[in-house]
Design a protein around this motif. Structure first.
Motif, short mmCIF file in Angstrom:
data_model
loop_
_atom_site.label_atom_id
_atom_site.label_comp_id
_atom_site.label_asym_id
_atom_site.label_seq_id
_atom_site.Cartn_x
_atom_site.Cartn_y
_atom_site.Cartn_z
N GLY A 4 -35.32 0.42 12.92
CA GLY A 4 -34.80 -0.11 11.67
C GLY A 4 -35.03 -1.58 11.47
N GLU A 5 -35.60 -2.27 12.49
CA GLU A 5 -35.80 -3.71 12.38
C GLU A 5 -37.14 -4.05 11.73
OE1 GLU A 5 -33.35 -6.08 15.84
OE2 GLU A 5 -35.43 -5.50 16.24
N VAL A 29 -45.52 -10.13 8.70
CA VAL A 29 -44.43 -9.16 8.71
C VAL A 29 -44.84 -7.97 9.56
CG1 VAL A 29 -45.23 -8.02 6.58
CG2 VAL A 29 -42.83 -7.81 7.27
N SER A 30 -43.88 -7.40 10.29
CA SER A 30 -44.14 -6.20 11.09
C SER A 30 -42.81 -5.52 11.39
CB SER A 30 -44.85 -6.54 12.40
OG SER A 30 -43.94 -7.05 13.36
N ASN A 31 -42.93 -4.36 12.01
CA ASN A 31 -41.73 -3.73 12.54
C ASN A 31 -41.16 -4.61 13.65
OD1 ASN A 31 -44.26 -2.57 13.98
ND2 ASN A 31 -42.61 -2.32 15.49
N TYR A 58 -37.13 -14.14 9.44
CA TYR A 58 -36.16 -13.30 8.74
C TYR A 58 -36.15 -11.93 9.43
CZ TYR A 58 -35.60 -16.67 4.97
OH TYR A 58 -35.30 -17.78 4.25
N VAL A 59 -34.96 -11.44 9.75
CA VAL A 59 -34.82 -10.18 10.47
C VAL A 59 -34.00 -9.21 9.62
CG1 VAL A 59 -33.96 -9.06 12.56
CG2 VAL A 59 -34.94 -11.36 12.70
N SER A 60 -34.53 -8.03 9.47
CA SER A 60 -33.80 -6.95 8.79
C SER A 60 -33.43 -5.88 9.80
CB SER A 60 -34.66 -6.32 7.70
OG SER A 60 -34.04 -5.16 7.16
N ALA A 61 -32.21 -5.40 9.73
CA ALA A 61 -31.77 -4.30 10.59
C ALA A 61 -31.64 -3.00 9.81
CB ALA A 61 -30.43 -4.66 11.24
#
Length: 576
Positions: A263-264, A256-258, A275-278
């Motif tokens: 915001g990602e 996991v990383s930035n 898996y991508v978070s915005a």
């Protein structure tokens, strides 16, 4: 206690990701991957250009072009497997098997292994807060800490846990070399350990699932943890309390990383899952990398690039699809007539049928309901979009523009400064007089008028009314106080005998004529200048009024339409 634990496990299994049968392919992976000779286990971006990656058999790769080309460098570890890497300024630190905690202060030219590292311990992760504090963790809860120990160096400070530790993050609250930092380690069976003031405090995550990696936000409080069975947890107090974001999926998440953009967050795992978070890790969307024979182990990013490392010799560069506005010209702008020029560039992989739109905000700079004012389908960067404003009534001083792509659907930032658009004068309406010898438009305060005949200005035709001079296209250009213009055209076609217009006190007879004509009722203009102009405004004759009925010989003039001016009065005539 057992019933509470079972309840937590059930809740963990229930927090699953809703997804379609076919997951979307992560859109920004470079089409040409790097080609390491061995399995790659860790990757780290120092900046957008400098990248280091590590793998099995003691391999270390470094790139100075953002991850598009890698060269191998030798390390202290020989053929031992390297599992994790971090780089800060010129410093590189690697954690690996068989006591490998190796350190370089000159970007890999020379290396030294931490003597305090246990030779029988496999170290799985390393993290530094700055160049004065870092931690490496491994099997059997072992840990070595880089800190001030009468000089900067390593100290063997194990956590006391029997479990394998897979991940660690660290921070410092002071830049002083003498100040100790804090660290959070995580590992098998959901174990956690917090380092502070020279010692570790152990605890458990909400679920007894193996945690494989941690990411610490710049606030030094928010942490994302990923692990087996798709586990993603989020803490806002450096691991004291956790919220389970998701879990219960088939794949293990290993890194996991930035992400590249603000915001990602990227979480990567087995079978090429991403898996991508915005929204800074509050929710995630599932992607794949387009091939499923690779278990992804690590990820790192620095805008505008990033990378994934994993099995099957996977070391893939991420190239952000970005659009940047370079310059904007043409403002302040008048509607319709002014041309706007926006130069932009872009990076990334865009679809075969991609097109770029130039969008205009509202007068407050909002793009909630943007207006498309231009388009470009070219594929050369940098490029230009030319556009014009089509609405005459949107005057304001707070407009912005941006570029939007169709494949993928992304937008640039706006141009960054407010833009002014003037109101236009409105499109004039041209009407034909009852006797069909004049064209006219409505008089509007603050508006000036100019008439053209077949695209050529009609001399002195600067009023709301113009006398027709023959069949053809008449154009009316109106201009307001801002200098903005609008226009209309009228296709005038009159058959039959041409009728003169009595628009002045004197008259021309005959009209049309063959070069001999009389000026009738000219007595009130005695001794005034006579001027004749052609259709393009050139003076072709000059004389004086000497009587009430004056003969003019203009046989030398070419056939055509002319304007005769005496004082302020103008009459047009035709010479055949």
């Amino acid at each position: 206690m057992r019933s509470q634990l079972l309840l937590l496990i059930c809740l963990f299994c229930a927090v699953n990701i809703m997804r379609s049968q076919t997951d979307p392919v992560f859109p920004t992976i470079a089409s040409i991957p790097a080609s390491p000779l061995f399995e790659s286990n860790g990757v780290y971006y120092l900046n957008q250009d400098t990248v280091v990656a590590v793998g099995d058999n003691g391999m270390v790769w470094r790139s100075i072009d953002g991850g598009f080309n890698y060269t191998s460098i030798s390390t202290f570890g020989g053929t031992k497997n390297n599992n994790s890497v971090i780089m800060m300024n010129n410093y590189i630190c690697i954690a690996g098997d068989s006591g490998t905690v190796t350190f370089s202060s000159n970007r890999g030219v020379s290396w030294a292994n931490a003597a305090q590292a246990e030779p029988l311990i496999n170290y799985h992760d390393v993290n530094f807060a700055d160049t004065t504090f870092g931690v490496s963790v491994g099997d059997l809860g072992d840990a070595v800490v880089y800190k001030w120990v009468g000089g900067l160096g390593w100290a063997h400070i194990p956590t006391g846990l029997p479990d394998k530790l897979n991940a660690v993050v660290a921070f410092k609250t002071s830049a002083s070399v003498f100040t100790d930092g804090e660290a959070l380690a995580a590992g098998d069976n959901g174990v956690l350990s917090h380092y502070q003031s020279g010692s570790w405090t152990n605890s458990l995550a909400p679920v007894p699932t193996r945690i494989n990696d941690l990411y610490l936000f710049p606030d030094n409080a928010t942490v994302i943890a990923v692990g087996d069975s798709g586990l993603i947890m989020r803490s806002t107090d450096f691991g004291s309390n956790w919220n389970i974001v998701q879990g219960g999926t088939a794949e293990n998440l290993n890194g996991v990383s930035n992400g590249i953009n603000a915001g990602e967050i990227y979480a990567v795992g087995d079978s090429g899952v991403i898996y991508v978070s915005a929204d800074n890790g509050l929710s995630f969307t599932r992607y794949t990398i387009g091939f499923t024979n690779s278990n992804l182990k690590s990820t790192s990013a620095r805008n505008p690039r990033g990378a994934f490392a994993g099995s099957g010799s996977t070391l893939r560069t991420i190239v952000a699809d970005t659009i940047n506005i370079i310059s904007v010209a043409g403002f302040p702008a008048c509607p319709i007539t002014d041309s706007i020029e926006v130069i932009f560039d872009y990076t990334g992989t865009f679809g075969t049928f991609n097109y770029f739109l130039l969008e205009l905000s509202d007068a407050s700079g909002s793009f909630a309901n943007p207006t498309t004012i231009g388009m470009n389908t070219q594929t050369i960067s940098p490029d230009t979009i030319y556009a014009s404003i089509l609405n005459n009534n949107i005057g304001g001083t707070g407009y912005r523009v941006r570029i939007k792509a169709s494949e993928p659907l992304i937008s640039s930032n706006d141009n960054g400064t407010d833009l002014t658009i003037f109101n236009g004068p409105g499109i004039p309406t041209i009407s034909l007089s009852t006797d069909q010898t004049q064209l006219y438009t409505q008089s509007v305060s603050g508006i000036t008028y100019e008439w053209l005949y077949n695209s050529v200005p009609i001399p002195f035709a600067t009023d709301t009314v113009v006398a027709t001079v023959g069949n053809g296209i008449y154009t009316l250009i109106v201009t307001n106080g801002n200098g903005c213009q609008s226009m209309s055209q009228y296709n005038y076609q009159l058959t039959g005998i041409f009728k003169p217009v009595a628009s002045s006190k004197f008259q021309i007879s005959p009209n049309p004529n063959e070069g001999i004509m009389h000026i009738v009722n000219a007595g009130s203009y005695m001794n005034s200048d006579i001027q004749i102009f052609n259709i393009i405004g050139e003076e072709v004759y000059k004389g004086k009024i000497t009587g009430t009925k004056q003969l003019l010989n203009i046989e030398a003039l070419n056939n055509g339409v002319y304007f005769l001016k005496i004082g302020s009065q103008i009459q047009r005539f035709i010479k055949n």
